[in-house]
Design an enzyme around this catalytic site. Structure first.
Site, PDB file in Angstrom:
ATOM      1  N   LYS A  55      19.991  40.987  50.464  1.00  0.00           N
ATOM      2  CA  LYS A  55      19.566  40.241  49.287  1.00  0.00           C
ATOM      3  C   LYS A  55      18.104  40.507  48.968  1.00  0.00           C
ATOM      4  CE  LYS A  55      22.765  36.354  49.506  1.00  0.00           C
ATOM      5  NZ  LYS A  55      22.898  34.929  49.857  1.00  0.00           N
ATOM      6  N   ARG A  71      30.463  43.286  59.071  1.00  0.00           N
ATOM      7  CA  ARG A  71      30.266  43.256  57.627  1.00  0.00           C
ATOM      8  C   ARG A  71      30.475  44.642  57.054  1.00  0.00           C
ATOM      9  NH1 ARG A  71      24.812  41.385  57.774  1.00  0.00           N
ATOM     10  NH2 ARG A  71      25.387  40.374  55.823  1.00  0.00           N
ATOM     11  N   GLU A  81      25.143  31.316  50.621  1.00  0.00           N
ATOM     12  CA  GLU A  81      23.963  30.545  50.286  1.00  0.00           C
ATOM     13  C   GLU A  81      23.607  30.896  48.847  1.00  0.00           C
ATOM     14  OE1 GLU A  81      20.337  31.595  52.207  1.00  0.00           O
ATOM     15  OE2 GLU A  81      19.307  29.766  51.587  1.00  0.00           O
TER      16      GLU A  81
END
Length: 761
Positions: free
Chosen positions: A271, A261, A34
């Site tokens: 983020k 991850r 994104e």
RNA sequence: UGGGGGAUCGUCUAAAGGCAGGACGGCAGACUCUGAAUCUGCCUAUCUAGGUUCGAAUCCUAGUCCCCCAGCCA
């Protein structure tokens, strides 16, 4: 990016898909960030995986901006993402894709869902929707708008799309099941109204699709075969499948798979937290060399290859893990070691005067850039009466094991001469301000004619010719391994993550170009900063220090991972009690007790099976049909029940009589234990006569002579093992037996063992 | 508490039911014009308890612990 042959659960899946020629054997993956922030080192694992898989299978990988939320996304991020992916060697198929380009198709499919009664417009408020969703303990409740007519829904949806309504007035929801145990499936939102300017589609859309609706469609539209995401989306997969299944048919039909991850010690990855570091000025920007962003890491001087190496090293699995930052450091050093020229620079200078060197004499030494490969080029380095060495390299009263300079001791200056310390000069407080040394003029180039070897070789620069440059010495951004484990991660910021020094570098380095990397000998790897360097005045970022087994940084020796307590000592369980309880249950039930005693069955085992009435009845019927009791019970419970994977027995195409026949095969010794296990799978899938399945698989008829031959072959092939076994290493029976069993698949293990022992003698 | 996942050296990962392997790390040594690199050797693990099996990390049963999910974020 290299094609690595390493296999993991995803390559297993792809291999199976190709073997079944699903999607015509094609592999298409995608990397779908994104554009609302910078890519970080965690993404490098996903990039390496998705692009790597595509390359490994001669497939393709798309780069797609998942830009379905206009309020957080920005075109600046799009550019940084493209740059970072390319830097890591990601070669995406065709143009960069944008989810926003699919808005028309997504919308058309939404109308279709409405027309088919699978979606409706809900006009509740946010709060009402949330309340209606229920929670983990309570089912949700239907919205009062859930049963609007198709026509009304369609009209409302079109007016939403036309921009007739304010933000939040309506949403489009899938009509699934408000009592679904997976909360995500309780009529999930598909579209929300958002009058916001999109960085790409501009003001064309007042409604935007939600992730759970958009993402599967993006994959389907692009023909993605394997949609790989991180573990936290496991719960979303059910909805992913719902969307794909109700908007298709799609070919290829994308499937979502989840992997763990990358989490790294001594850093944060979210983020939100990275943004906070930037916004609050804890770092100097997204590309601050202390940041785990790809931009920051790159500016720090870390090569992309080191990141790919790390991804390779940590592998791909399905459980959360915290990777030791030391692994990253190992990859960085390993890469830079091969890549960098060696140069001389002093960070904390201590003046050294050669008392027996002529005042104005300058010796120009030719020193190879690569000490182990003199042919790979060299440069001239001036040498004079006044030099600078590292303050750390001198000790007035050296500790045990000290190899460097001290009063009366001799060391070698790298590529130059041997020097001996005769005395020190002191400042007002008595501190050492300089050294007086004598140089051995016969040791030019670093070797003495008499063959003596100083205990250390130091780096140095010519005091007059050295060029002072800014050096930025970076260390870990956080002082604990898990800064975000609890509380405010900001308080764990390492106050010394950046210290600035004036490096005195050898003259040749004044000409370094931004991005040039060197090893400053005995200090670490440095890169000329790409942002702040000016012509003739490079600013040096320390990428990483050299490994140091002499002085141990405090943080390396003392910091014990502050990781979550993974308690391994489980409670002492009540397994024995449970057995007893099962046995007691059998005793308490007259009929069961009769069954157990009549057939000589273990009461505990029978009791456990009896907790499932269907299985108990199946066993009874099988016994009726002549199944050996003990064996039948075991096979039913241990093997058949396992193959059921939770399904009811009646869904299998087998009946008690067939099962009885199967167990008799085993009991009669016609089918060895191992062979029976091989038969089980196909037979349970197909039903019918187990004996026929066994015959088709060639599992009957392993005769004694075949076994003897196999055993003889094994003994001939494994002479080492044989002699070790004869010498008394009895555990090697297992290895030889295993090898023999592999040769005569399906043979009775006991027979083979007997044959083996006979042969060994 | 409902649903979805996971558990192997200190760390990250391998092992169709057949000698628990590799890498990082640590320790020791060799080599060295970088206390680096390189090389050698050593160290340490199958969450627990039962069961099946000649043999279980792997199959069965029961448990324990950890992670994710109740945004009109992705």
């Amino acid at each position: 990016m290299d094609v690595r042959a390493r296999s993991h659960f995803l390559t297993d899946i792809i291999d199976a898909d190709r073997a079944a020629s699903r999607h015509g054997g094609l592999v298409r993956t995608r990397f779908p960030p994104e554009p609302n922030g910078y890519l970080h080192i965690g993404h490098s694992k996903a990039i390496a995986l998705n692009f790597g898989l595509a390359r490994q299978y001669q497939g393709a990988c798309n780069l797609r901006m998942d830009d379905t939320n206009p309020v957080t996304e920005d075109v600046d991020y799009v550019q940084s993402i493209e740059r970072d992916v390319a830097w890591l060697g990601g070669r995406w198929d065709g143009e960069v894709r944008f989810a926003s380009d699919y808005f028309p198709e997504m919308y058309a499919l939404a109308e279709r869902l409405v027309r088919e009664g699978k979606a409706y417009v809900d006009s509740q408020t946010v709060e009402e929707i949330r309340a209606g969703r229920g929670d983990f303990n309570r089912p949700g409740t239907d919205s009062p708008f859930r049963n609007r007519s198709v026509d009304e829904n369609l009209d409302l949806l079109r007016r939403m799309r036309a921009g007739d309504f304010a933000d939040g007035a309506h949403v489009l929801r899938a009509r699934i099941d408000m009592a679904h145990p997976n909360v995500l499936m309780r009529d999930p939102l598909l579209y929300r109204i958002r009058h916001a300017h999109h960085h790409r589609s501009g003001d064309a859309w007042p409604i935007y699709p939600m992730y759970d609706y958009a993402h599967p469609l993006e994959d389907a539209i692009e023909g993605i075969t394997h949609s790989i995401c991180t573990l936290e989306f496991e719960t979303n997969r059910e909805l992913y499948d719902w969307v794909v299944d109700h908007t298709g048919p799609w070919d290829p039909r994308p499937r979502q798979y989840e992997f763990a991850r990358l989490a790294l010690g001594y850093t944060v990855m979210s983020k939100r937290k990275l943004l906070q570091l930037v916004k609050d000025g804890h770092v100097e920007g997204w590309d601050d060399p202390r940041m785990p962003t790809l931009a920051g890491i790159r500016r720090r001087g870390v090569p992309a290859e080191a990141l790919l190496e790390l991804a390779e090293m940590v592998g791909v699995a399905k459980h959360n893990s915290l990777v030791d930052i030391g692994k990253l450091e190992f990859c960085i050093r390993g890469d830079l070691e091969r890549r960098c020229k060696r140069a001389l620079a002093v960070l904390d200078p201590l003046p050294l005067t050669l008392t027996n060197w002529p005042d104005d004499l300058v010796d120009s030494l030719s020193i190879p850039w690569w000490p182990n490969d003199a042919a790979a080029g060299s440069r001239e380095v001036p040498f004079r009466k006044q030099l600078l060495i590292e303050r750390d390299d001198f000790a007035e009263s050296p500790p045990d094991g000290w190899k460097r300079l001290a009063p009366g001791r001799e060391v070698r200056l790298f590529g130059a001469y041997f020097v001996r310390c005769d005395g020190v000069e002191r400042g007002a407080q008595g501190e050492v301000t300089g050294l007086r040394c004598t140089v051995d003029l016969h040791s030019r180039g670093g070797a003495a004619p008499d063959g003596r070897h100083p205990s250390a070789t130091l780096h140095w620069v010519d005091a007059r010719a050295a060029v002072p440059c800014e050096a930025r010495l970076y260390d870990r951004l956080f002082s604990v391994e898990q800064p975000d484990a609890e509380g405010d991660f900001i308080r764990h910021l390492n106050p010394n993550s950046l210290t600035t020094a004036t490096a005195h570098v050898e003259p040749a380095l004044a000409r370094a170009q931004p991005g040039d990397r060197y090893q400053f000998m005995r200090l670490g790897f440095f890169v000329a900063d790409t942002v702040t360097s000016t012509p003739g005045a490079p600013v040096w970022n320390r990428t990483i220090t050299l490994r140091d087994t002499w002085t141990r940084p405090a943080d390396r020796a003392t910091s014990q991972p502050a990781r979550a307590d993974r308690s391994k000592s489980g409670q002492v369980t009540a397994a024995a009690d449970l057995e007893a309880a099962f046995a007691a249950a059998v005793d308490a039930d007259g009929e069961l007790r009769a069954l157990a005693e009549g057939h000589g069955l273990s009461k505990a085992a029978l009791g456990r099976l009896a907790s499932d009435p269907e299985r108990l009845q199946f066993l009874r019927d099988a016994l009726q049909a002549g199944a050996p009791a003990e064996l039948g019970l075991r096979w039913l419970q241990n093997e058949v029940a396992g193959a059921l994977a939770g399904r009811p027995l009646r869904q299998l195409p087998i009946d008690p009589a067939g099962f009885a026949a199967f167990v008799r095969l085993v009991a009669d010794g016609k089918l060895a234990h191992a062979a029976a296990k091989q038969v089980l799978g196909p037979w349970l899938a197909r039903g019918g006569d187990a004996a026929r399945v066994a015959a088709e698989l060639g599992l009957f008829g392993v005769g004694a002579s075949t076994i003897d031959v196999a055993v003889a072959d094994v003994l001939a092939e494994m002479p080492n093992e044989l002699s070790r076994l004869r010498a008394g290493e009895t555990k090697l029976v297992g290895a030889l037996l295993g090898a023999a069993l592999r040769k005569v698949k399906g043979a009775d293990a006991a027979q083979v063992r007997a044959a083996l022992l006979r042969a060994v003698g």
